[in-house]
Design a protein around this motif. Structure first.
Motif, PDB file in Angstrom:
ATOM      1  N   ASN A  37       1.430  -0.892   0.035  1.00 23.84           N
ATOM      2  CA  ASN A  37      -0.247  -0.098  -0.023  1.00 23.84           C
ATOM      3  C   ASN A  37       0.529   1.819   0.158  1.00 23.84           C
ATOM      4  OD1 ASN A  37      -2.098  -1.598  -0.033  1.00 23.84           O
ATOM      5  ND2 ASN A  37      -2.779  -1.623   2.450  1.00 23.84           N
ATOM      6  N   GLN A  38       0.838   1.949  -1.276  1.00 15.62           N
ATOM      7  CA  GLN A  38       0.897   3.717  -0.938  1.00 15.62           C
ATOM      8  C   GLN A  38       0.897   4.342   0.313  1.00 15.62           C
ATOM      9  OE1 GLN A  38      -0.148   4.066  -4.760  1.00 15.62           O
ATOM     10  NE2 GLN A  38       1.513   4.089  -5.913  1.00 15.62           N
ATOM     11  N   LEU A  39       2.223   4.963   0.892  1.00 15.49           N
ATOM     12  CA  LEU A  39       2.071   6.275   1.648  1.00 15.49           C
ATOM     13  C   LEU A  39       1.089   6.813   1.372  1.00 15.49           C
ATOM     14  CD1 LEU A  39       4.577   4.503   4.164  1.00 15.49           C
ATOM     15  CD2 LEU A  39       2.280   3.906   3.631  1.00 15.49           C
ATOM     16  N   VAL A 121       1.167   4.248 -11.979  1.00 18.80           N
ATOM     17  CA  VAL A 121       2.222   4.041 -12.177  1.00 18.80           C
ATOM     18  C   VAL A 121       2.926   3.367 -11.418  1.00 18.80           C
ATOM     19  CG1 VAL A 121       4.566   5.747 -10.707  1.00 18.80           C
ATOM     20  CG2 VAL A 121       2.980   7.489 -11.694  1.00 18.80           C
ATOM     21  N   ARG A 122       2.583   2.356 -10.639  1.00 14.95           N
ATOM     22  CA  ARG A 122       3.771   1.467  -9.715  1.00 14.95           C
ATOM     23  C   ARG A 122       2.623  -0.091 -10.720  1.00 14.95           C
ATOM     24  NH1 ARG A 122       2.655   0.755  -4.258  1.00 14.95           N
ATOM     25  NH2 ARG A 122       0.931  -1.121  -4.891  1.00 14.95           N
ATOM     26  N   LYS A 123       4.386  -0.958 -11.000  1.00 15.76           N
ATOM     27  CA  LYS A 123       3.250  -2.343 -11.295  1.00 15.76           C
ATOM     28  C   LYS A 123       2.382  -3.147 -10.933  1.00 15.76           C
ATOM     29  CE  LYS A 123       4.523  -0.441 -15.498  1.00 15.76           C
ATOM     30  NZ  LYS A 123       3.148   0.189 -16.394  1.00 15.76           N
ATOM     31  N   THR A 124       1.356  -3.081 -10.715  1.00 16.45           N
ATOM     32  CA  THR A 124       1.090  -4.097  -9.520  1.00 16.45           C
ATOM     33  C   THR A 124       0.625  -5.385  -9.842  1.00 16.45           C
ATOM     34  OG1 THR A 124      -1.029  -4.013 -10.096  1.00 16.45           O
ATOM     35  CG2 THR A 124      -0.539  -3.202  -8.148  1.00 16.45           C
ATOM     36  N   TRP A 174      -2.887  12.587  -7.841  1.00 16.75           N
ATOM     37  CA  TRP A 174      -3.269  11.074  -6.692  1.00 16.75           C
ATOM     38  C   TRP A 174      -5.206  10.354  -6.960  1.00 16.75           C
ATOM     39  CZ3 TRP A 174      -2.042   7.661  -3.647  1.00 16.75           C
ATOM     40  CH2 TRP A 174      -2.329   6.531  -2.333  1.00 16.75           C
ATOM     41  N   MET A 175      -5.819   9.543  -7.661  1.00 11.10           N
ATOM     42  CA  MET A 175      -6.894   9.415  -7.830  1.00 11.10           C
ATOM     43  C   MET A 175      -7.676   9.315  -6.196  1.00 11.10           C
ATOM     44  SD  MET A 175      -9.223   8.354  -9.860  1.00 11.10           S
ATOM     45  CE  MET A 175      -8.818   8.143 -11.213  1.00 11.10           C
ATOM     46  N   PRO A 176      -8.568   9.534  -5.937  1.00  9.79           N
ATOM     47  CA  PRO A 176      -9.337   9.444  -4.826  1.00  9.79           C
ATOM     48  C   PRO A 176      -9.966   8.943  -4.361  1.00  9.79           C
ATOM     49  CG  PRO A 176      -9.765  11.101  -5.693  1.00  9.79           C
ATOM     50  CD  PRO A 176      -9.019  10.870  -6.617  1.00  9.79           C
ATOM     51  N   GLY A 190      -7.335   4.932  -4.656  1.00  6.38           N
ATOM     52  CA  GLY A 190      -6.693   5.586  -3.275  1.00  6.38           C
ATOM     53  C   GLY A 190      -5.030   4.590  -3.996  1.00  6.38           C
ATOM     54  N   ILE A 191      -5.270   5.458  -5.619  1.00  3.70           N
ATOM     55  CA  ILE A 191      -3.412   5.115  -6.745  1.00  3.70           C
ATOM     56  C   ILE A 191      -2.681   6.932  -7.087  1.00  3.70           C
ATOM     57  CG2 ILE A 191      -3.111   3.927  -8.438  1.00  3.70           C
ATOM     58  CD1 ILE A 191      -5.171   1.473  -8.272  1.00  3.70           C
ATOM     59  N   LEU A 192      -1.775   5.987  -6.957  1.00  5.75           N
ATOM     60  CA  LEU A 192      -0.962   6.827  -7.960  1.00  5.75           C
ATOM     61  C   LEU A 192      -0.868   6.746  -9.438  1.00  5.75           C
ATOM     62  CD1 LEU A 192       1.509   9.840  -7.645  1.00  5.75           C
ATOM     63  CD2 LEU A 192       2.838   7.938  -7.154  1.00  5.75           C
TER      64      LEU A 192
END
Length: 872
Positions: A37-39, A121-124, A174-176, A190-192
């Motif tokens: 999870n992103q902080l 942005v970050r590959k999951t 930032w997607m709220p 909740g993803i950048l």
């Protein structure tokens, strides 16, 4: 006993590449997985402080092994705006989820019908299958997301703009957790991510770049195949590709492009998009090692990597769309970009990224400037690599090709449809190009070749379906009709279709290959998809074996393949490998050569070896020799063999060959050995020459089906009374193997094998019909029994039990077997059938040849045996 070969091509190879990394990684940096999870910390109502990739945080040892190029970027808190779906561009409505193998994306529409896309942005996700979940390999592959720059796409946009190439301009947001996300809330809240305009032309509202029409690369390919009215602005595309070189973007396959038609301009303008691999750099000891097998694991340095490695998934795409541009245009475009991408352009582009990255960004700017200064040189290299063999494609309309050979190795090629101006015109130079292949495809096509020269480039013209008329009036070195012509006259049933096998391996690469539009070829008595037909490749040969009497022995070697027009599966193959057996300090060196011919299943295979593996012990002849063991029965033998042949392939895995065989064998005269006391025929030095037949037939069983597989092997030799052979003798050795998947849970496999050997005439001891070893009777030493005939059979049940993650996804199964065999001498076989039974467990990875078996048997001398790979 299956040999494991590491070769290019597709996901299975990539998985094996990570095997090398994973095995070493277990003793290094990865001790635990990081949080996914992103902080996030809110700043006011419109911004947040976020760490793009907290999971990429790593210590010094981890960085040493797996790279640290952008880890500081990923783990530095940055301030980014919150994407307000109510206000951004008048309000955005989510409509569609998309994305590739590694990250999801969300398509959104604004009130004016313009479209936008939000990309993580970050590959999951990874390219690996679900069987890798929970393995160290999965962690490593996921961890290599740190090789990409989290904000590189923001820096790329200003530079691409300076190059005057159409492009969207991505921005970090930032997607709220917004209810407006609706059904997409779970996956995207909740993803950048990066937000950029999606190139489209809505029915109403504003079009991207005011374009009249925008299509994707699949539609473009269909259009340019159809007729000459569909052209690409090749110079603009070359400009965009050189920018990809500069930016170190290794993910520019055809699906990463859109194409726009602007105003009254007929040609399609390229629109590069989805730049998540800008500045990509695979660092660290393990990735450096892996780069030898996977060159596309490039680095972003001041010095360019091999452009063929950088563009590994786009080479055919480039060759098709840049086919009309000669060296002068490449030089002009490179020079123009070196002038446009000034130091201020680079500095401003780097400053477009979040200011928190500023302490780490000067090095990126320095490398960009060095790469810009070296752009002409790397463009030269890529140009020569692309056009060493030139594929020129016409259309399905009625085309007319004119080819003129000129002095100094110049060939001018023009192609036009009807009375229209030529849509393809290019001069080829013998100093740059060795061969030109002109595919005219469908339609009633004509071709005329002129010119009388001493030297010229090899030219092939392939007509395709239609009524084709070809006239070759040229001469080269006084030879008439030097042009190779195919499909002349009335032609039909030339097939063009997707290569579904290629798509299953890697759909992006398959799409890239489809831009080199070639017809299916006649091989193996059927039509098969076009194969690689230019260049060369180098592949490692790696294996590990175990054999009673030899112990464990690895195989290390290399194979080099070269490819040519309509030569399947290659033009030539050269291979050499080395094996060393721990049991008895024995060595084997093998080499092989195979020459293939155009549009033919006939080939010339040549094999040679020096081996100390062929006979490792000798107990005398008979089926009831005393059960005595020890070094007294060891044999120290060295055998040289040379076997050229003429072969014919019936499928990629089935072949028959016939040719002369020359063999010279020496056996050491060690006084305290049984063989030295017996001195059988063939001891100590024995030279022979004869004829050898080899047959291999394989029904090509596919493991994911219930279809049975049958494999037949047959080898026959005849040696006349020549050299050290007193009287002629012949031998016939064969086996048949069947694999049957049973309709039961876990899909157990019943494997059956039957085989034998028969000799006629007096034969040297080392050619005897032996019984013993994994090939014939696994619980006995290799060559335990010897005679002039043998028979053996095996039944084996392989039952998969479970899969569990470790370094790799491992398969565990149970194995039960029953072996029976005997040898004959002069028609006698006292002692009857020798039998053995046992069972145990196997642990393997993907390929059954990689498994390890531990078996408990009823053999008193060998109660427990362990082997690599299944016995057959």
């Amino acid at each position: 006993m299956t040999e494991t070969r590491l070769v290019n091509g597709g996901h299975p190879f990539r998985a094996r590449t990570w095997l090398v990394l994973g095995a070493a990684l277990t003793c290094s940096a990865i001790s635990s997985a990081h949080a996914q999870n992103q902080l996030v910390r809110t700043v006011g109502g419109d911004s947040v402080i976020v760490i793009a990739g907290e999971n990429f945080k790593a210590g010094s040892l981890h960085r040493y092994f797996l790279g640290d190029e952008y880890r500081d970027f990923w783990t530095t808190p940055i301030k980014v705006p919150v994407l307000d779906l109510k206000t951004f561009h008048g309000g955005l409505t989510p409509v569609k989820e998309g994305g590739g193998m590694q990250a999801k994306s969300l398509r959104l529409i604004a009130p004016d019908s313009s479209e936008y896309v939000f990309r993580q942005v970050r590959k999951t996700k990874t390219f690996l299958g679900p069987e890798y979940d929970g393995t160290v390999i999965s962690y490593i592959v996921r961890d290599q997301g740190a090789a990409s720059h989290p904000a590189g796409a923001e820096a790329a946009a200003p530079m691409v703009r300076a190059a005057d190439v159409l492009h969207p301009s991505p921005k970090l947001f930032w997607m709220p957790d917004d209810p407006l996300l609706g059904k997409f809330r779970k996956d995207f809240a909740g993803i950048l991510g990066m937000v950029e305009e999606y190139p489209s032309v809505p029915k109403k509202g504003r079009a991207f770049a005011d374009a009249e029409k925008i299509i994707d690369s699949q539609d473009l390919l269909e259009d340019i195949n159809k007729d000459s009215k569909n052209l690409v602005d090749a110079r603009d595309f070359l400009t965009a590709r050189m920018m990809d070189l500069l930016l170190g973007d290794n993910d520019r396959h055809p699906d990463q492009w859109m194409w726009a038609r602007l105003g009254k301009k007929d040609a399609w303008e390229p629109i590069p998009r989805d730049r998540d691999k800008v500045f990509v750099s695979y660092e660290g000891l393990f990735l450096t090692m892996a780069r030898y097998m996977v060159p596309s694991l490039v680095t972003f340095r001041s010095k360019y990597p091999d452009p063929n490695a950088l563009f590994a998934n786009a080479g055919e795409f480039d060759r098709r769309l840049l086919q009309s541009l000669d060296k002068a245009v490449w030089d002009s475009v490179a020079t123009s970009l070196m002038q446009r991408i000034t130091d201020p352009v680079i500095d401003n582009a780097v400053r477009a990224m979040p200011p928190e990255y500023a302490p780490y960004s000067p090095e990126i700017a320095r490398r960009l400037k060095a790469r810009r200064d070296g752009l002409r040189d790397v463009a030269d290299k890529y140009y020569f690599d692309l056009w060493e063999t030139a594929d020129v494609h016409g259309t399905d309309a009625d085309d007319q090709a004119t080819i003129v050979r000129s002095a100094d190795g110049i060939v001018d090629v023009r192609i036009q449809s009807g009375n229209d101006a030529p849509y393809f015109a290019r001069r080829f130079n013998r100093a740059e190009t060795n061969e030109i292949r002109i595919y005219l495809h469908g339609g009633d096509d004509r071709a005329k070749i002129e010119g009388n020269v001493r030297h010229s480039i090899k030219v092939r013209i392939i007509g395709g379906n239609g009524n084709n008329s070809f006239v070759d009036l040229s001469t080269v070195g006084g030879k008439r009709n030097p042009t190779r012509l195919y499909d002349a006259g009335a032609v039909q049933n030339v097939k063009y279709a997707k290569d579904t096998v290629d798509e299953k391996i890697n759909i992006d690469n398959a799409f890239n290959h489809s831009f080199n539009r070639r017809p299916w070829t006649h091989n193996y008595g059927t039509l098969i998809p076009p194969q690689r037909d230019r260049g060369s490749s180098l592949r490692p040969v790696v294996g590990i074996h175990s054999q009673r009497g030899l112990g464990i022995y690895p195989v290390l070697g290399v194979a080099r393949y070269s490819y040519g027009f309509q030569k399947v599966p290659y033009s030539t193959m050269r291979e050499a490998d080395l094996s060393y057996a721990t049991g008895g300090n024995r060595l084997r060196i093998r080499s092989a050569y195979d020459k293939r011919f155009s549009d033919s299943d006939t080939h010339i295979p040549i094999t040679a070896y020096m081996s100390q593996f062929e006979v490792v012990q000798f107990h005398g002849f008979g089926n009831d020799v005393a059960d005595l063991r020890g070094r007294f029965y060891d044999v120290k033998q060295r055998q040289w063999q040379f076997n050229p042949a003429i072969g014919r392939s019936f499928s990629p895995v089935s072949d028959i060959s016939l040719g002369p065989i020359v063999r010279y064998t020496t056996t050491d005269s060690i006084g305290n050995r049984f063989i030295a006391q017996q001195r059988p025929y063939g001891f100590t030095k024995f030279g022979q020459a004869g004829l050898h037949l080899k047959v291999h037939l394989d029904s090509r069983y596919y493991p994911d089906t219930m279809k049975p597989r049958v494999v037949v092997d047959l080898a026959g030799s005849g040696f006349p009374g020549f050299w050290d052979v007193d009287k002629p003798y012949e031998s016939l050795d064969g086996s048949i193997v069947g694999f049957f998947t049973l309709p039961a849970p876990k899909k157990p496999v019943l494997a059956l094998r039957a085989g034998g050997k028969k000799l006629w005439g007096p034969f040297p001891y080392f050619d005897a019909a032996f019984l013993g070893g994994s090939e014939t009777f696994r619980t006995e030493e290799k060559q335990r029994y010897a005679g002039d005939a043998s028979a053996y059979g095996t039944a084996e049940l392989r039952v998969p039990i479970a899969k569990f993650p470790f370094i790799l996804p491992l398969d565990v199964g149970a194995l039960g077997f029953y072996d029976a065999g005997r040898v004959y001498l002069n028609g006698q076989s006292p002692g009857g059938w020798h039998t053995a039974a046992g069972g145990g467990l196997w642990v393997g990875y993907v390929n059954p040849g990689t498994n390890v078996n531990v078996l408990y048997t009823n053999n008193r001398q060998h109660k427990v045996i362990s082997t690599f790979g299944f016995a057959f």
